[in-house]
Design a protein around this motif. Structure first.
Motif, PDB file in Angstrom:
ATOM      1  N   ALA A   1       6.346 -46.090 -37.789  1.00 14.05           N
ATOM      2  CA  ALA A   1       7.283 -45.178 -38.088  1.00 14.05           C
ATOM      3  C   ALA A   1       6.374 -44.165 -37.896  1.00 14.05           C
ATOM      4  O   ALA A   1       6.090 -42.941 -36.800  1.00 14.05           O
ATOM      5  N   PRO A   2       5.233 -44.188 -38.757  1.00 14.27           N
ATOM      6  CA  PRO A   2       3.813 -42.613 -38.617  1.00 14.27           C
ATOM      7  C   PRO A   2       3.020 -42.935 -37.895  1.00 14.27           C
ATOM      8  O   PRO A   2       2.738 -41.888 -37.690  1.00 14.27           O
ATOM      9  N   ARG A   3       2.751 -43.650 -37.030  1.00 11.41           N
ATOM     10  CA  ARG A   3       2.118 -44.115 -35.479  1.00 11.41           C
ATOM     11  C   ARG A   3       2.937 -44.197 -34.316  1.00 11.41           C
ATOM     12  O   ARG A   3       1.859 -44.426 -33.502  1.00 11.41           O
ATOM     13  N   VAL A   4       3.865 -44.541 -34.006  1.00 16.18           N
ATOM     14  CA  VAL A   4       4.731 -44.379 -33.014  1.00 16.18           C
ATOM     15  C   VAL A   4       5.828 -43.525 -32.879  1.00 16.18           C
ATOM     16  O   VAL A   4       6.784 -42.863 -33.722  1.00 16.18           O
ATOM     17  N   GLY A   5       5.631 -43.175 -31.382  1.00 15.06           N
ATOM     18  CA  GLY A   5       6.341 -41.855 -31.258  1.00 15.06           C
ATOM     19  C   GLY A   5       7.338 -41.718 -30.569  1.00 15.06           C
ATOM     20  O   GLY A   5       7.628 -43.272 -29.581  1.00 15.06           O
ATOM     21  N   GLY A   6       8.730 -41.400 -31.089  1.00 18.05           N
ATOM     22  CA  GLY A   6      10.214 -41.646 -30.733  1.00 18.05           C
ATOM     23  C   GLY A   6      10.855 -43.534 -30.991  1.00 18.05           C
ATOM     24  O   GLY A   6      10.793 -44.162 -31.344  1.00 18.05           O
ATOM     25  N   PRO A   7      12.282 -43.090 -31.113  1.00 13.30           N
ATOM     26  CA  PRO A   7      12.925 -44.644 -31.363  1.00 13.30           C
ATOM     27  C   PRO A   7      12.662 -45.095 -30.605  1.00 13.30           C
ATOM     28  O   PRO A   7      12.959 -46.731 -30.878  1.00 13.30           O
TER      29      PRO A   7
ATOM     30  N   LEU B   1      22.399 -45.039 -43.896  1.00 14.79           N
ATOM     31  CA  LEU B   1      21.603 -43.541 -43.160  1.00 14.79           C
ATOM     32  C   LEU B   1      21.194 -43.962 -41.514  1.00 14.79           C
ATOM     33  O   LEU B   1      20.594 -45.300 -41.242  1.00 14.79           O
ATOM     34  N   THR B   2      21.555 -42.867 -40.951  1.00 11.33           N
ATOM     35  CA  THR B   2      21.205 -43.029 -39.358  1.00 11.33           C
ATOM     36  C   THR B   2      19.321 -43.599 -38.890  1.00 11.33           C
ATOM     37  O   THR B   2      19.098 -42.815 -39.846  1.00 11.33           O
ATOM     38  N   PRO B   3      19.192 -43.724 -38.348  1.00  9.69           N
ATOM     39  CA  PRO B   3      17.644 -43.558 -37.868  1.00  9.69           C
ATOM     40  C   PRO B   3      16.858 -42.522 -38.257  1.00  9.69           C
ATOM     41  O   PRO B   3      15.268 -42.126 -38.802  1.00  9.69           O
ATOM     42  N   ARG B   4      17.882 -41.398 -37.277  1.00  9.39           N
ATOM     43  CA  ARG B   4      16.794 -39.812 -37.524  1.00  9.39           C
ATOM     44  C   ARG B   4      17.505 -39.561 -38.596  1.00  9.39           C
ATOM     45  O   ARG B   4      15.723 -39.015 -38.641  1.00  9.39           O
ATOM     46  N   HIS B   5      18.039 -39.713 -39.526  1.00 13.34           N
ATOM     47  CA  HIS B   5      17.943 -39.068 -41.219  1.00 13.34           C
ATOM     48  C   HIS B   5      17.396 -39.853 -41.126  1.00 13.34           C
ATOM     49  O   HIS B   5      16.005 -39.558 -42.475  1.00 13.34           O
ATOM     50  N   PHE B   6      17.626 -41.155 -41.539  1.00  8.41           N
ATOM     51  CA  PHE B   6      16.139 -42.362 -42.993  1.00  8.41           C
ATOM     52  C   PHE B   6      14.674 -41.904 -42.177  1.00  8.41           C
ATOM     53  O   PHE B   6      13.586 -41.060 -42.806  1.00  8.41           O
ATOM     54  N   PHE B   7      13.966 -41.776 -41.402  1.00  5.56           N
ATOM     55  CA  PHE B   7      12.646 -41.578 -40.916  1.00  5.56           C
ATOM     56  C   PHE B   7      11.968 -40.106 -40.899  1.00  5.56           C
ATOM     57  O   PHE B   7      11.337 -39.972 -41.249  1.00  5.56           O
ATOM     58  N   ARG B   8      13.001 -38.731 -40.672  1.00  4.23           N
ATOM     59  CA  ARG B   8      12.747 -38.390 -40.868  1.00  4.23           C
ATOM     60  C   ARG B   8      12.391 -37.739 -42.492  1.00  4.23           C
ATOM     61  O   ARG B   8      10.903 -37.209 -42.845  1.00  4.23           O
ATOM     62  N   ALA B   9      13.522 -38.161 -43.294  1.00  5.28           N
ATOM     63  CA  ALA B   9      13.591 -38.390 -44.865  1.00  5.28           C
ATOM     64  C   ALA B   9      11.888 -39.333 -44.726  1.00  5.28           C
ATOM     65  O   ALA B   9      11.610 -38.830 -46.103  1.00  5.28           O
ATOM     66  N   LEU B  10      12.135 -39.915 -44.103  1.00  2.10           N
ATOM     67  CA  LEU B  10      10.081 -40.986 -44.712  1.00  2.10           C
ATOM     68  C   LEU B  10       9.291 -40.261 -44.716  1.00  2.10           C
ATOM     69  O   LEU B  10       8.455 -40.467 -45.290  1.00  2.10           O
ATOM     70  N   SER B  11       9.562 -39.285 -43.362  1.00  6.17           N
ATOM     71  CA  SER B  11       8.145 -37.885 -43.533  1.00  6.17           C
ATOM     72  C   SER B  11       7.712 -37.792 -44.152  1.00  6.17           C
ATOM     73  O   SER B  11       6.716 -36.995 -44.249  1.00  6.17           O
TER      74      SER B  11
END
Length: 92
Positions: A38-44, A69-79
């Protein structure tokens, strides 16, 4: 029977060793790969393809099922989490 192995025996051994079945293991493993990428790849869509999902919706279903969580919320929180927490999520 001389050394015959039933179809279920390898699955039972796998479940005993890992804690869940092969399909679930593959599902969790694929999601862990997505978390790592996720940190290295742009976009779902690109993330889904890089992690081995059939499509973006497939990533979305697994993300909701495994994290709630939705991917938007999970990966935003992950960042926004620190590196130690992110590494713990990768090894879960």
């Amino acid at each position: 029977m001389s050394g015959a192995v039933s179809e279920r025996r390898p699955r039972r051994r796998f479940v005993h060793a890992v804690g869940y079945g092969p399909a679930t293991y593959l599902r969790v493993s694929r999601f862990q790969r997505a978390v790592a990428l996720a940190p290295r790849v742009g976009g779902p869509a690109a993330l889904a393809a890089a992690a081995g999902y059939a499509d973006q919706a497939h990533l979305g279903r697994d993300c909701r099922a495994l994290t709630g969580l939705t991917p938007r919320h999970f990966f935003r929180a992950l960042s926004t989490v620190d590196v130690a927490v992110r590494d713990r999520l990768r090894s879960a």
